[in-house]
Design an enzyme around this catalytic site. Structure first.
Site, PDB file in Angstrom:
ATOM      1  N   LYS A  97      44.573  12.411  18.459  1.00  0.00           N
ATOM      2  CA  LYS A  97      44.473  13.105  17.179  1.00  0.00           C
ATOM      3  C   LYS A  97      43.034  13.029  16.686  1.00  0.00           C
ATOM      4  O   LYS A  97      42.511  11.958  16.393  1.00  0.00           O
ATOM      5  CB  LYS A  97      45.416  12.468  16.158  1.00  0.00           C
ATOM      6  CG  LYS A  97      45.423  13.165  14.799  1.00  0.00           C
ATOM      7  CD  LYS A  97      46.440  12.513  13.867  1.00  0.00           C
ATOM      8  CE  LYS A  97      46.452  13.168  12.507  1.00  0.00           C
ATOM      9  NZ  LYS A  97      47.423  12.543  11.588  1.00  0.00           N
ATOM     10  N   LYS A 145      46.378  16.888  19.100  1.00  0.00           N
ATOM     11  CA  LYS A 145      46.252  17.569  17.809  1.00  0.00           C
ATOM     12  C   LYS A 145      44.792  17.598  17.378  1.00  0.00           C
ATOM     13  O   LYS A 145      44.153  16.527  17.397  1.00  0.00           O
ATOM     14  CB  LYS A 145      47.097  16.831  16.766  1.00  0.00           C
ATOM     15  CG  LYS A 145      47.068  17.428  15.366  1.00  0.00           C
ATOM     16  CD  LYS A 145      47.898  16.589  14.410  1.00  0.00           C
ATOM     17  CE  LYS A 145      47.880  17.192  13.014  1.00  0.00           C
ATOM     18  NZ  LYS A 145      48.596  16.367  12.036  1.00  0.00           N
TER      19      LYS A 145
END
Length: 333
Positions: A203, A256
């Site tokens: 992330k 992400k």
């Protein structure tokens, strides 16, 4: 043979739509897509507020969430992920692990109505803390220091409360070191060894999250998240993060954002033999939606192309805010 010699005739298989379809290498299916919902703790059962930076997406009361999911399930929705917005926030994010918190209530509601719907929960503190950070900050401290190890027990408590409510998957998104291990151990010790952990393993500290922070009301009140989310310039580090989460017990990995990190999705897919998901985040959604609303692009075509690119890169599951639209329009089945 052409006067220019014998050469590759790629156009032969592109001549008609039927030919193109039978040689198509990548396809999207309803099971590939997960819808994200923002559920609000409110005394108004009819609460439904459009998110300004994400046209077509809403903050929803429990009653409105049920209506929204009912319509989506009717068109083929297979899975969703829940984010909660509580009435009250504190420095410890205590509503995140309240057994009667808004996400916990939402899980019970959805699983009672649709037992076969896969309900995933985001495990983090940022929506529940008054400072907006994903981990524990000492009360009154505005230095921006997020304390890693003291946060782990709170994340584990949150995951347990979600599992007790009936969640099918828990997805820690906080990026604290060691949180997968803490959550996996807590689940196993409390009778939830069957519940998978889908870790936001890779992330990045991305500028594409802006609209989400309005949607989830989780903007940091001081500092930023660069001390725990990854530097967008780093690629090798992503492999270390993914490897660590697998070693700690992650069953699935999330990358992400998705679109700007297709190389990372491919790297993770090639290196690790676990299911890989990608999150097409709020900023990606908002840019496409804004261009579509202005008539600058064919929105449906661009959405499909963007998602095919994410899947082609290696993602087996895509979290995208376009899920409901694609199902309703019959663009995926």
């Amino acid at each position: 043979m052409s006067e220019f010699g014998d050469f590759f005739r790629g156009r032969r298989l592109r001549r008609t739509a039927a030919l193109r379809e039978i040689v198509r290498e990548t396809a999207l299916h309803a099971a590939d897509l997960m819808m994200a919902y923002f559920v609000v703790e409110t005394d108004d059962p009819t609460f439904r507020k459009e998110i300004g930076a994400m046209p077509g997406q809403y903050q929803l009361s429990l009653q409105e969430l049920e209506k929204q999911v009912e319509a989506a399930v009717a068109t083929g929705l297979r899975s969703c992920i829940l984010f909660g917005i509580p009435k009250e926030k504190d420095y410890r994010g205590s509503e995140a692990y309240n057994k009667d918190g808004v996400v916990q209530q939402a899980v019970r509601l959805l699983k009672k109505r649709w037992p076969n719907l896969v309900v995933c929960t985001d495990v983090c503190l940022c929506e529940y803390t008054d400072h907006g950070h994903c981990g524990l900050v000492r009360q009154g401290d505005t230095s921006g220091e997020v304390h890693n190890d003291p946060t782990l027990s709170l994340l584990a408590k949150t995951a347990i409360s979600h599992a007790e409510a009936g969640a099918d998957i828990v997805a820690p998104s906080d990026m604290m070191d060691g949180r997968v291990q803490a959550i996996r151990r807590a689940l196993d010790q409390n009778g939830f060894s069957h519940i998978p952990v889908m870790s936001y393993a890779v992330k990045y500290a991305s500028s594409f999250y802006g609209p989400f922070r309005e949607a989830a009301e989780s903007t940091p009140q001081f500092g930023d998240r660069k001390t725990y989310q990854m530097d967008p310039a780093n690629r090798v580090e992503a492999m270390r993060e993914a490897a660590a989460d697998i070693a700690e017990g992650a069953d699935m990995l999330i990358v992400k954002p998705a679109g700007p990190y297709l190389d990372i999705i491919r790297d993770v897919r090639d290196r690790f033999d676990v299911p890989v998901a990608a999150y097409q985040v709020s900023g990606e959604y908002s840019m496409i939606r804004a261009a579509g609303l202005n008539g600058w692009i064919n929105e449906d075509a661009v959405v499909m192309e963007s998602l095919l690119g994410i899947k082609r890169a290696g993602a087996g599951l895509i979290i995208t805010y376009f899920t409901e639209d694609l199902l309703r329009k019959g663009l995926v089945k």
